[in-house]
Design an enzyme around this catalytic site. Structure first.
Site, PDB file in Angstrom:
ATOM      1  N   GLY A   1      52.886  60.990  15.109  1.00  0.00           N
ATOM      2  CA  GLY A   1      53.283  59.599  14.823  1.00  0.00           C
ATOM      3  C   GLY A   1      54.252  59.064  15.858  1.00  0.00           C
ATOM      4  O   GLY A   1      55.263  58.457  15.523  1.00  0.00           O
ATOM      5  N   ALA A   2      53.899  59.259  17.142  1.00  0.00           N
ATOM      6  CA  ALA A   2      54.880  58.962  18.204  1.00  0.00           C
ATOM      7  C   ALA A   2      54.607  57.658  18.936  1.00  0.00           C
ATOM      8  O   ALA A   2      55.252  57.376  19.935  1.00  0.00           O
ATOM      9  CB  ALA A   2      54.927  60.120  19.202  1.00  0.00           C
ATOM     10  N   ARG A  27      55.212  54.656  17.931  1.00  0.00           N
ATOM     11  CA  ARG A  27      56.280  53.654  17.738  1.00  0.00           C
ATOM     12  C   ARG A  27      57.420  54.261  16.928  1.00  0.00           C
ATOM     13  O   ARG A  27      57.343  55.420  16.495  1.00  0.00           O
ATOM     14  CB  ARG A  27      55.732  52.384  17.067  1.00  0.00           C
ATOM     15  CG  ARG A  27      55.056  52.641  15.744  1.00  0.00           C
ATOM     16  CD  ARG A  27      54.218  51.441  15.296  1.00  0.00           C
ATOM     17  NE  ARG A  27      53.400  51.784  14.147  1.00  0.00           N
ATOM     18  CZ  ARG A  27      53.777  51.630  12.880  1.00  0.00           C
ATOM     19  NH1 ARG A  27      54.945  51.108  12.593  1.00  0.00           N
ATOM     20  NH2 ARG A  27      52.989  51.991  11.892  1.00  0.00           N
ATOM     21  N   VAL A  33      47.157  62.873  10.884  1.00  0.00           N
ATOM     22  CA  VAL A  33      47.752  64.125  10.389  1.00  0.00           C
ATOM     23  C   VAL A  33      47.251  64.508   8.997  1.00  0.00           C
ATOM     24  O   VAL A  33      47.440  65.648   8.575  1.00  0.00           O
ATOM     25  CB  VAL A  33      49.302  64.079  10.389  1.00  0.00           C
ATOM     26  CG1 VAL A  33      49.853  63.971  11.793  1.00  0.00           C
ATOM     27  CG2 VAL A  33      49.838  62.978   9.482  1.00  0.00           C
ATOM     28  N   ASN A  62      56.788  64.200  12.654  1.00  0.00           N
ATOM     29  CA  ASN A  62      57.492  62.925  12.454  1.00  0.00           C
ATOM     30  C   ASN A  62      56.665  61.896  11.687  1.00  0.00           C
ATOM     31  O   ASN A  62      57.237  61.046  11.000  1.00  0.00           O
ATOM     32  CB  ASN A  62      57.870  62.351  13.834  1.00  0.00           C
ATOM     33  CG  ASN A  62      58.284  60.898  13.756  1.00  0.00           C
ATOM     34  OD1 ASN A  62      59.414  60.580  13.372  1.00  0.00           O
ATOM     35  ND2 ASN A  62      57.372  59.987  14.101  1.00  0.00           N
ATOM     36  N   TYR A 120      57.816  59.155  -2.253  1.00  0.00           N
ATOM     37  CA  TYR A 120      58.370  59.434  -0.909  1.00  0.00           C
ATOM     38  C   TYR A 120      59.494  60.473  -0.991  1.00  0.00           C
ATOM     39  O   TYR A 120      59.561  61.398  -0.185  1.00  0.00           O
ATOM     40  CB  TYR A 120      58.867  58.110  -0.331  1.00  0.00           C
ATOM     41  CG  TYR A 120      59.439  58.169   1.072  1.00  0.00           C
ATOM     42  CD1 TYR A 120      58.603  58.305   2.178  1.00  0.00           C
ATOM     43  CD2 TYR A 120      60.810  58.052   1.285  1.00  0.00           C
ATOM     44  CE1 TYR A 120      59.122  58.327   3.461  1.00  0.00           C
ATOM     45  CE2 TYR A 120      61.335  58.064   2.562  1.00  0.00           C
ATOM     46  CZ  TYR A 120      60.490  58.202   3.653  1.00  0.00           C
ATOM     47  OH  TYR A 120      61.018  58.220   4.927  1.00  0.00           O
ATOM     48  N   ALA A 145      59.951  62.768  -3.244  1.00  0.00           N
ATOM     49  CA  ALA A 145      59.376  64.090  -3.547  1.00  0.00           C
ATOM     50  C   ALA A 145      58.801  64.709  -2.277  1.00  0.00           C
ATOM     51  O   ALA A 145      58.974  65.903  -2.011  1.00  0.00           O
ATOM     52  CB  ALA A 145      58.288  63.961  -4.614  1.00  0.00           C
ATOM     53  N   LYS A 160      59.691  64.144   0.828  1.00  0.00           N
ATOM     54  CA  LYS A 160      60.736  64.491   1.809  1.00  0.00           C
ATOM     55  C   LYS A 160      61.597  65.659   1.303  1.00  0.00           C
ATOM     56  O   LYS A 160      62.013  66.512   2.091  1.00  0.00           O
ATOM     57  CB  LYS A 160      61.593  63.258   2.111  1.00  0.00           C
ATOM     58  CG  LYS A 160      60.818  62.135   2.806  1.00  0.00           C
ATOM     59  CD  LYS A 160      60.307  62.578   4.172  1.00  0.00           C
ATOM     60  CE  LYS A 160      59.583  61.473   4.916  1.00  0.00           C
ATOM     61  NZ  LYS A 160      59.189  61.857   6.283  1.00  0.00           N
ATOM     62  N   ILE A 200      67.321  53.639   9.318  1.00  0.00           N
ATOM     63  CA  ILE A 200      67.210  53.513  10.770  1.00  0.00           C
ATOM     64  C   ILE A 200      66.386  52.260  11.087  1.00  0.00           C
ATOM     65  O   ILE A 200      65.403  51.970  10.377  1.00  0.00           O
ATOM     66  CB  ILE A 200      66.515  54.762  11.369  1.00  0.00           C
ATOM     67  CG1 ILE A 200      67.142  56.063  10.820  1.00  0.00           C
ATOM     68  CG2 ILE A 200      66.541  54.736  12.896  1.00  0.00           C
ATOM     69  CD1 ILE A 200      68.625  56.237  11.062  1.00  0.00           C
TER      70      ILE A 200
END
Ligand code: NAP
Length: 247
Positions: free
Chosen positions: A12-13, A15, A64, A90, A155, A157, A159, A188
């Site tokens: 997932g690079a 962006r 992925v 990521n 989300y 769960a 992470k 972020i």
């Protein structure tokens, strides 16, 4: 930053945080493999930018959540470079809703996208890295995997699962000199948080001791440290990067 390995795959690079991790690791001398799922023009532009600035970057397309594609992607890198030294899991998505309204498939689809994909990446990386008796993986989890968040049972769960799973991988990988760590970013500035209203953002900022959202650079530099030789005695750890929001 000193690295004994030579290349890295970042999922997932194209962006956001992943793109900044690619820029940072390329500047530090690693060959970066930029994984993207849907927008080749953005991934190609990032690779061009890195290559023009003296780094070495290549793009690699796979989703992925597709196990076969993910495994083929890692094999392609190993065929090309003879190894995979580092992996950053990521890629990640959200689908927020209050729990009472969340359908079961809205829960499990986020587990598949964030947690199961990370499992596949860690397992395949461990297979490849074990052969060289060297490697490191950083999984990009989240502050909400540590403290929970209303509207994010799926989300959080996924992470929280990434954090626990990384510790188990760290225990299995240690005898082969393969390290596994997590970072847990707070809020972020990326497309993921751009959808939040100004009011919601200001609410978070009011509660963040450093009084601002984080920048992708601040995640990328921590990821670089955890992959590098400077972190050679750190495995199974979780580094919080959240401006003090959760201590
Ligand atoms: P973002 O700006 O939304 O970017 C997400 C990236 O992941 C995109 O490049 C996207 O590709 C890719 N991706 C999503 N699903 C994928 C899949 N199935 N296969 C391959 N690539 C896929 O998100 P971000 O803010 O940079 O977040 C990066 C990571 O940090 C995520 O794991 C997120 O959970 C975590 N995180 C972010 C924050 C934050 O505040 N931003 C906080 C804590 C943790 P496409 O362009 O194809 O969609």
């Amino acid at each position: 930053m000193k690295f004994s390995g030579k290349n890295v795959l970042i999922t997932g690079a194209s962006r956001g945080i992943g793109a900044q991790i690619a820029r940072t690791l390329a500047q530090m001398g690693l060959k970066v493999w930029i994984n993207y799922r849907s927008k080749p023009e953005i991934a190609d532009a990032l690779a061009d930018e890195i290559n023009k600035n003296g780094g070495v970057a290549a793009v690699i397309k796979f989703d992925v959540t597709d196990e076969d594609e993910f495994i083929k992607g890692i094999n392609l890198i190993v065929d090309s470079d003879g190894e995979l030294s580092y992996l950053v899991n990521n890629a990640g998505i959200t689908n927020d809703k209050l729990a009472l309204r969340m359908k079961t498939d809205e829960f499990t689809s986020i587990l598949d996208a964030n947690l199961t994909s990370t499992f596949i990446g860690c397992r395949e990386a461990l297979k490849v890295m074990s052969k060289k008796r060297f490697g490191a993986v950083v999984n990009v989890a989240s502050i909400v995997g540590e403290m929970g968040n209303a509207g994010q049972v799926n989300y959080s769960a996924s992470k929280g699962g990434m954090i626990a799973m990384s510790k188990s991988f760290a225990k299995e990988g240690a005898s082969r000199n393969v390290r596994f760590n997590c970072v847990t970013p707070g809020f972020i500035q990326t497309d993921m948080t751009a959808v939040l209203s100004d009011e919601v953002k200001q609410n978070y900022i009011n509660n963040i001791p450093l009084k601002r959202l984080g920048e992708p650079r601040e995640i990328a530099e921590t990821v670089a440290f955890l992959l590098s030789d400077h972190a050679s005695y750190i495995t199974g750890d979780v580094l919080k990067i959240n401006g003090g929001l959760y201590m």
